[in-house]
Design an enzyme around this catalytic site. Structure first.
Site, PDB file in Angstrom:
ATOM      1  N   TYR A  78       0.829  -1.198   0.000  1.00  0.00           N
ATOM      2  CA  TYR A  78       0.000   0.000   0.000  1.00  0.00           C
ATOM      3  C   TYR A  78       0.866   1.252   0.000  1.00  0.00           C
ATOM      4  O   TYR A  78       1.929   1.282   0.613  1.00  0.00           O
ATOM      5  CB  TYR A  78      -0.900   0.029   1.231  1.00  0.00           C
ATOM      6  CG  TYR A  78      -1.819  -1.155   1.384  1.00  0.00           C
ATOM      7  CD1 TYR A  78      -2.141  -1.970   0.307  1.00  0.00           C
ATOM      8  CD2 TYR A  78      -2.382  -1.471   2.621  1.00  0.00           C
ATOM      9  CE1 TYR A  78      -2.986  -3.048   0.442  1.00  0.00           C
ATOM     10  CE2 TYR A  78      -3.235  -2.548   2.772  1.00  0.00           C
ATOM     11  CZ  TYR A  78      -3.533  -3.336   1.677  1.00  0.00           C
ATOM     12  OH  TYR A  78      -4.376  -4.408   1.818  1.00  0.00           O
ATOM     13  N   GLU A 102     -19.142  -0.686  22.286  1.00  0.00           N
ATOM     14  CA  GLU A 102     -20.185  -0.564  21.266  1.00  0.00           C
ATOM     15  C   GLU A 102     -20.936   0.764  21.329  1.00  0.00           C
ATOM     16  O   GLU A 102     -21.695   1.087  20.405  1.00  0.00           O
ATOM     17  CB  GLU A 102     -21.146  -1.742  21.358  1.00  0.00           C
ATOM     18  CG  GLU A 102     -20.471  -3.051  20.951  1.00  0.00           C
ATOM     19  CD  GLU A 102     -21.364  -4.266  21.053  1.00  0.00           C
ATOM     20  OE1 GLU A 102     -21.270  -5.148  20.177  1.00  0.00           O
ATOM     21  OE2 GLU A 102     -22.157  -4.332  22.016  1.00  0.00           O
TER      22      GLU A 102
END
Length: 398
Positions: free
Chosen positions: A302, A377
């Site tokens: 990358y 979460e």
């Protein structure tokens, strides 16, 4: 910083989606899939988008692209999430732990996907207000060979032409409720390399009759440590790592060949070019000193991830409006980790930011790529609001 009325109530609305986002994230978490094998995840994404009346199509095998058109088709902004898991055995003991042996969402891609679906929920409710289109980019294979480039090659940034792309990654080192963003280089470039050291096998009792490839390989490994410490400007970050060494056939046989696998990480094109040259030279000469031969082969990975200053500023502004200025941090320094969002950033103006997902009080302290990795979460609606917010800010601010 000017006000953005179209962001009013966005975070509160996202918090109202908390239960749905947790359900989506846990469903993906239980059924992790490797790069270019995200069939169940892609199907879930398609089903969710269809329920929102957002048309989608498959690209790059298991990638999904959704298109939400507003009052007009152009301009368009892209939002990206990665979907693949890691080859790792989960040890969290969570009730939603992986049901697939040897695979785990240990980098938060399950959360990224759920957040982008949450952003689609928020934006679809504002379709009639959008001054353009939003392209939802659900990408496969971030952890392996990279799904961004094949998606781009299949035209996901065209028709409509995407003018800017935004993405995020959860960060356990940042408390839930905060984000971090900076302009310029934020992630390193990578190059994989394989080194084959060839010698001459013989009986272990008579090593002088052969050329020990293992001994030569040991010298190569040691010599490669000097590539960074003595070959690169000490103010220029670079990392050379040898991850595997395989060679030899028996304890009493001098090894004829050894193969090593490594990776190079750099933060500038010049350091990348110089380090590659030095690795080849050092490996060849270190092996040659013991009569062996070293062959080096590189596979380009990358590129560096560069945040456009104006897009990074837009993320910062959005974060300040949604979360409060005190909860928007500056990334202190670039990461030597890589991120194939860099391919999107190479094609269009882009910004990639970190979403805080850590919470020591809940035991959320284990880093990405750990078998005990998990995230708070409560970050899910924040991520959804931020993704939707930057899209709105970009389009409505035009």
């Amino acid at each position: 910083m000017t006000g953005r009325r179209f962001l009013d109530g966005l975070l509160e609305e996202a918090i109202g989606l908390h239960e749905d986002l947790v359900r989506l994230r846990r469903s993906i978490h239980r059924r992790p899939e490797k790069g270019f094998e995200e069939f169940e995840t892609a199907a879930l994404v398609e089903k969710t988008l269809a329920a929102l009346q957002v048309p989608s199509e498959r690209v790059a095998g298991t990638g999904v692209v959704g298109l939400l058109e507003g009052k007009r088709r152009d301009p368009a902004v892209g939002l990206r999430a990665d979907m693949d898991a890691l080859e790792l055995e989960e040890k969290t003991g969570a009730p939603y732990a992986s049901l697939v042996p040897g695979l785990m969402h240990a980098c938060g891609h399950d959360a990224h996907t759920a957040m982008l679906l949450g952003a689609a929920m928020l934006l679809s409710r504002r379709k009639s207000e959008l001054e353009g289109s939003v392209v939802f980019l659900f990408q496969p294979a971030e952890e392996t060979t990279g799904g961004a480039r094949p998606m781009i090659e299949e035209g996901v940034l065209e028709n409509p032409r995407v003018e800017a792309v935004f993405g995020l990654h959860v960060g356990i080192g940042i408390p839930c409720g905060r984000i971090a963003v900076s302009a310029g280089t934020v992630h390193a470039a990578s190059d994989m390399f394989d080194i084959t050291v060839s010698g001459k096998g013989c009986h272990g009792a008579y090593p002088h009759e052969g050329i020990d490839a293992l001994a030569a390989a040991g010298q190569v490994v040691c010599a490669l440590q000097a590539v960074v410490s003595r070959g690169i400007d000490p103010l220029e970050p670079a990392v050379v790592s040898i991850g595997t060494i395989r060679g030899g056939s028996a304890r009493n046989v001098v090894a004829e060949s050894v193969r090593m696998e490594g990776i190079l990480r750099t933060l500038s094109p010049e350091a990348r070019r110089l380090a590659r040259e030095r690795i080849e030279t050092v490996a060849s000469r270190a092996a040659e000193a013991l009569g062996a031969r070293a062959e080096v082969r590189f596979q380009e990975g990358y590129p560096c991830l560069e945040n456009d200053p104006s897009m990074a500023a837009l993320v910062r502004e959005t974060g300040c409006l949604l979360l409060g200025e005190e909860n928007v941090l500056e990334v202190p320094r670039p990461s030597m980790g890589v991120e194939d969002f860099s391919f999107f950033a190479r094609e269009r103006k882009a910004a990639f930011f970190t979403l805080g997902a850590g919470n020591p009080a809940k035991g959320i302290v284990h880093p990405a790529h750990s078998s005990r990795f998990d995230l708070d979460e409560d970050s899910l609606p924040i991520g959804a609001a931020m993704l939707a917010g930057v899209a709105l800010n970009f389009l409505q601010g035009r």
